[in-house]
Motif scaffolding. Structure first.
Motif, PDB file in Angstrom:
ATOM      1  N   VAL A  23     -26.444   6.885  -5.198  1.00 37.37           N
ATOM      2  CA  VAL A  23     -25.588   7.420  -6.261  1.00 37.37           C
ATOM      3  C   VAL A  23     -24.279   7.923  -5.656  1.00 37.37           C
ATOM      4  O   VAL A  23     -23.198   7.704  -6.203  1.00 37.37           O
ATOM      5  N   CYS A  24     -24.372   8.576  -4.529  1.00 38.02           N
ATOM      6  CA  CYS A  24     -23.196   9.163  -3.876  1.00 38.02           C
ATOM      7  C   CYS A  24     -22.297   8.132  -3.215  1.00 38.02           C
ATOM      8  O   CYS A  24     -21.074   8.294  -3.210  1.00 38.02           O
ATOM      9  N   ILE A  25     -22.871   7.077  -2.664  1.00 35.51           N
ATOM     10  CA  ILE A  25     -22.080   6.131  -1.864  1.00 35.51           C
ATOM     11  C   ILE A  25     -21.502   4.970  -2.666  1.00 35.51           C
ATOM     12  O   ILE A  25     -20.534   4.355  -2.237  1.00 35.51           O
ATOM     13  N   CYS A  26     -22.035   4.685  -3.825  1.00 35.30           N
ATOM     14  CA  CYS A  26     -21.565   3.529  -4.600  1.00 35.30           C
ATOM     15  C   CYS A  26     -20.133   3.761  -5.096  1.00 35.30           C
ATOM     16  O   CYS A  26     -19.878   4.688  -5.863  1.00 35.30           O
ATOM     17  N   PRO A  27     -19.192   2.906  -4.681  1.00 30.20           N
ATOM     18  CA  PRO A  27     -17.797   3.101  -5.074  1.00 30.20           C
ATOM     19  C   PRO A  27     -17.510   2.774  -6.537  1.00 30.20           C
ATOM     20  O   PRO A  27     -16.463   3.153  -7.059  1.00 30.20           O
ATOM     21  N   THR A  28     -18.430   2.092  -7.207  1.00 32.60           N
ATOM     22  CA  THR A  28     -18.192   1.709  -8.607  1.00 32.60           C
ATOM     23  C   THR A  28     -19.181   2.355  -9.572  1.00 32.60           C
ATOM     24  O   THR A  28     -19.293   1.930 -10.720  1.00 32.60           O
ATOM     25  N   ASN A  29     -19.918   3.352  -9.119  1.00 33.71           N
ATOM     26  CA  ASN A  29     -20.833   4.124  -9.970  1.00 33.71           C
ATOM     27  C   ASN A  29     -21.873   3.277 -10.695  1.00 33.71           C
ATOM     28  O   ASN A  29     -22.135   3.464 -11.880  1.00 33.71           O
ATOM     29  N   VAL A  30     -22.474   2.360  -9.960  1.00 30.54           N
ATOM     30  CA  VAL A  30     -23.536   1.523 -10.520  1.00 30.54           C
ATOM     31  C   VAL A  30     -24.784   2.355 -10.813  1.00 30.54           C
ATOM     32  O   VAL A  30     -25.475   2.125 -11.797  1.00 30.54           O
ATOM     33  N   PHE A  31     -25.043   3.355  -9.974  1.00 30.85           N
ATOM     34  CA  PHE A  31     -26.251   4.167 -10.090  1.00 30.85           C
ATOM     35  C   PHE A  31     -25.943   5.532 -10.693  1.00 30.85           C
ATOM     36  O   PHE A  31     -24.835   6.042 -10.569  1.00 30.85           O
ATOM     37  N   THR A  32     -26.948   6.131 -11.297  1.00 30.13           N
ATOM     38  CA  THR A  32     -26.828   7.486 -11.826  1.00 30.13           C
ATOM     39  C   THR A  32     -28.106   8.249 -11.523  1.00 30.13           C
ATOM     40  O   THR A  32     -29.153   7.636 -11.287  1.00 30.13           O
ATOM     41  N   LEU A  33     -28.018   9.549 -11.549  1.00 30.13           N
ATOM     42  CA  LEU A  33     -29.170  10.407 -11.305  1.00 30.13           C
ATOM     43  C   LEU A  33     -29.370  11.286 -12.531  1.00 30.13           C
ATOM     44  O   LEU A  33     -28.502  12.080 -12.872  1.00 30.13           O
ATOM     45  N   LYS A  34     -30.489  11.099 -13.218  1.00 28.41           N
ATOM     46  CA  LYS A  34     -30.810  11.885 -14.412  1.00 28.41           C
ATOM     47  C   LYS A  34     -32.257  12.324 -14.342  1.00 28.41           C
ATOM     48  O   LYS A  34     -33.135  11.522 -14.034  1.00 28.41           O
ATOM     49  N   ALA A  35     -32.474  13.573 -14.635  1.00 29.55           N
ATOM     50  CA  ALA A  35     -33.828  14.138 -14.668  1.00 29.55           C
ATOM     51  C   ALA A  35     -34.608  13.819 -13.392  1.00 29.55           C
ATOM     52  O   ALA A  35     -35.798  13.516 -13.439  1.00 29.55           O
TER      53      ALA A  35
END
Length: 70
Positions: A23-35
């Motif tokens: 989530v932190c390293i992806c330059p295009t925000n492909v991943f997210t962190l929820k719950a």
């Protein structure tokens, strides 16, 4: 050129909020962190840079290029 990718996340290996490095390293925000769980939010923005594959200590991410079209 438009690149279509298939991104899969092995939830049996992923540590979610215990890691979250992808989530932190992806330059295009492909991943997210929820719950406390990592999820694939926007696979269409993946540029195949490989940062997430390199940083994931659990080998939980797989990325496959499906198609390259113009």
């Amino acid at each position: 050129m438009l690149i279509t990718v298939n991104i899969s996340l092995d939830y049996g290996r992923c540590e979610g909020s215990g890691c979250g490095a992808c989530v932190c390293i992806c330059p295009t925000n492909v991943f997210t962190l929820k719950a406390g769980c990592v999820s694939i939010k926007s696979p269409e923005y993946c540029k195949l840079c490989g940062n997430c594959l390199e940083i994931c200590p659990y080998g939980a991410i797989e990325i496959e290029e499906i198609d390259g079209t113009f």
